[in-house]
Write a protein that holds these residues in place. Sequence first.
Motif, PDB file in Angstrom:
ATOM      1  N   SER A  21      -3.094   1.412  -2.456  1.00  0.00           N
ATOM      2  CA  SER A  21      -3.124  -0.050  -2.368  1.00  0.00           C
ATOM      3  C   SER A  21      -3.929  -0.683  -3.504  1.00  0.00           C
ATOM      4  N   GLU A 111       8.279   2.647  -0.381  1.00  0.00           N
ATOM      5  CA  GLU A 111       8.721   1.827   0.750  1.00  0.00           C
ATOM      6  C   GLU A 111       8.386   2.483   2.086  1.00  0.00           C
ATOM      7  N   ALA A 112       8.468   3.823   2.132  1.00  0.00           N
ATOM      8  CA  ALA A 112       8.182   4.529   3.379  1.00  0.00           C
ATOM      9  C   ALA A 112       6.717   4.428   3.766  1.00  0.00           C
ATOM     10  N   MET A 113       5.829   4.486   2.767  1.00  0.00           N
ATOM     11  CA  MET A 113       4.414   4.583   3.066  1.00  0.00           C
ATOM     12  C   MET A 113       3.699   3.239   3.096  1.00  0.00           C
ATOM     13  N   VAL A 114       4.066   2.337   2.188  1.00  0.00           N
ATOM     14  CA  VAL A 114       3.345   1.061   2.119  1.00  0.00           C
ATOM     15  C   VAL A 114       4.286  -0.138   2.077  1.00  0.00           C
ATOM     16  N   ARG A 118       7.200   1.428   6.717  1.00  0.00           N
ATOM     17  CA  ARG A 118       6.008   1.852   7.466  1.00  0.00           C
ATOM     18  C   ARG A 118       6.311   1.923   8.958  1.00  0.00           C
ATOM     19  N   GLY A 119       5.886   3.027   9.582  1.00  0.00           N
ATOM     20  CA  GLY A 119       6.119   3.209  11.009  1.00  0.00           C
ATOM     21  C   GLY A 119       7.417   3.919  11.337  1.00  0.00           C
ATOM     22  N   HIS A 120       8.206   4.246  10.321  1.00  0.00           N
ATOM     23  CA  HIS A 120       9.472   4.956  10.542  1.00  0.00           C
ATOM     24  C   HIS A 120       9.355   6.384  10.017  1.00  0.00           C
ATOM     25  N   ARG A 121       9.814   7.352  10.817  1.00  0.00           N
ATOM     26  CA  ARG A 121       9.766   8.756  10.392  1.00  0.00           C
ATOM     27  C   ARG A 121      10.717   9.037   9.247  1.00  0.00           C
ATOM     28  N   GLY A 140       6.834  11.157   5.647  1.00  0.00           N
ATOM     29  CA  GLY A 140       5.968  10.872   4.516  1.00  0.00           C
ATOM     30  C   GLY A 140       6.156  11.753   3.309  1.00  0.00           C
ATOM     31  N   SER A 283      13.578  -4.484   0.017  1.00  0.00           N
ATOM     32  CA  SER A 283      12.306  -3.781  -0.198  1.00  0.00           C
ATOM     33  C   SER A 283      11.185  -4.803  -0.304  1.00  0.00           C
ATOM     34  N   SER A 285       7.852  -3.740  -1.677  1.00  0.00           N
ATOM     35  CA  SER A 285       6.799  -3.300  -2.605  1.00  0.00           C
ATOM     36  C   SER A 285       6.592  -4.366  -3.670  1.00  0.00           C
TER      37      SER A 285
END
Length: 311
Positions: A21, A111-114, A118-121, A140, A283, A285
Amino acid sequence: MITCFDIGGSAIKSAVAHSPSDIRPLTRTPTPLDDFDAFAAALGAQLAAAPLEARSAMALSITGVVDPETGLITCANIPCIDGRSLAADLEARLGGRVVIANDADCFALAEAMVGAGRGHRIVFGAILGTGVGGGLVIDGRIVSGAGGYAGEWGHGPIVASAAGSPPAEIPRFACGCGLAGCLDTVGGARGMERLHRHLHGAERSSADIVEAWLQGGSAAARTIDCYVDLVSGPLALTVNIVGAGIVPVGGGLGRVPRLVARIDELVRGRILRRTDRHLVVPSVSKVEPGLIGAALLGLEPDPAGSSPAPA
């Protein structure tokens, strides 16, 4: 703290990542395409501009694919690195640890992490830019696939032979990968322009087509109708196969919320799972997603854990 790079065919962008971040841009320089010594020197110059404590590790988001077994990179856009063991070569030239991932994979990881994932496997990052690309992240971690190929939903002879309402005949356009009928031929910005030319015999940029559609133009509306029909089928199939909980969309066309919303509506009507929640979303980001994804890779505390997951 590490130095991260986002490397494309036109420019090398660098930043210092204190955390995922806290990414602080450094410099931007043209990408040397035909001289590896110049390429390594360009990275070295940007590395030298980073704080000393950020120079022991480098993470690269790059156009091209790295084979996870051999470490060799396939990169048509930057001939001087094509076929090289790029990480090993850069470590020998610049020192420190080097980790590398495809730019679409880095986008998906960011996009997956931040970002929106977020919150999706399971996150499938779809890129609708000049062409069509994508990346898959599960729990992750990037899924690289055999030979480094995964998430490449833009390739394969899968484009429908008719699209839109009423249906219009769609040719099997030749693709740069050597096949014909790939989604990449109609699904990106150049593909939208090709589609418009086929339907109306007119040359218009993708930006003009989208703007005309947003303003109610009938010809553009016909092109967009066929476009979203062609894109949503392969994307729905991809969602069914990988089980994605969300699909963030990047690239120039991904920055058109109304277009993404149309694709989302059609995709949710074509997947096996029924949901009222948005699945295909823009997205979010804010910093360069390639730099964020590279930072996430490079900041992984366990070097082995930073390697892409096997297929």
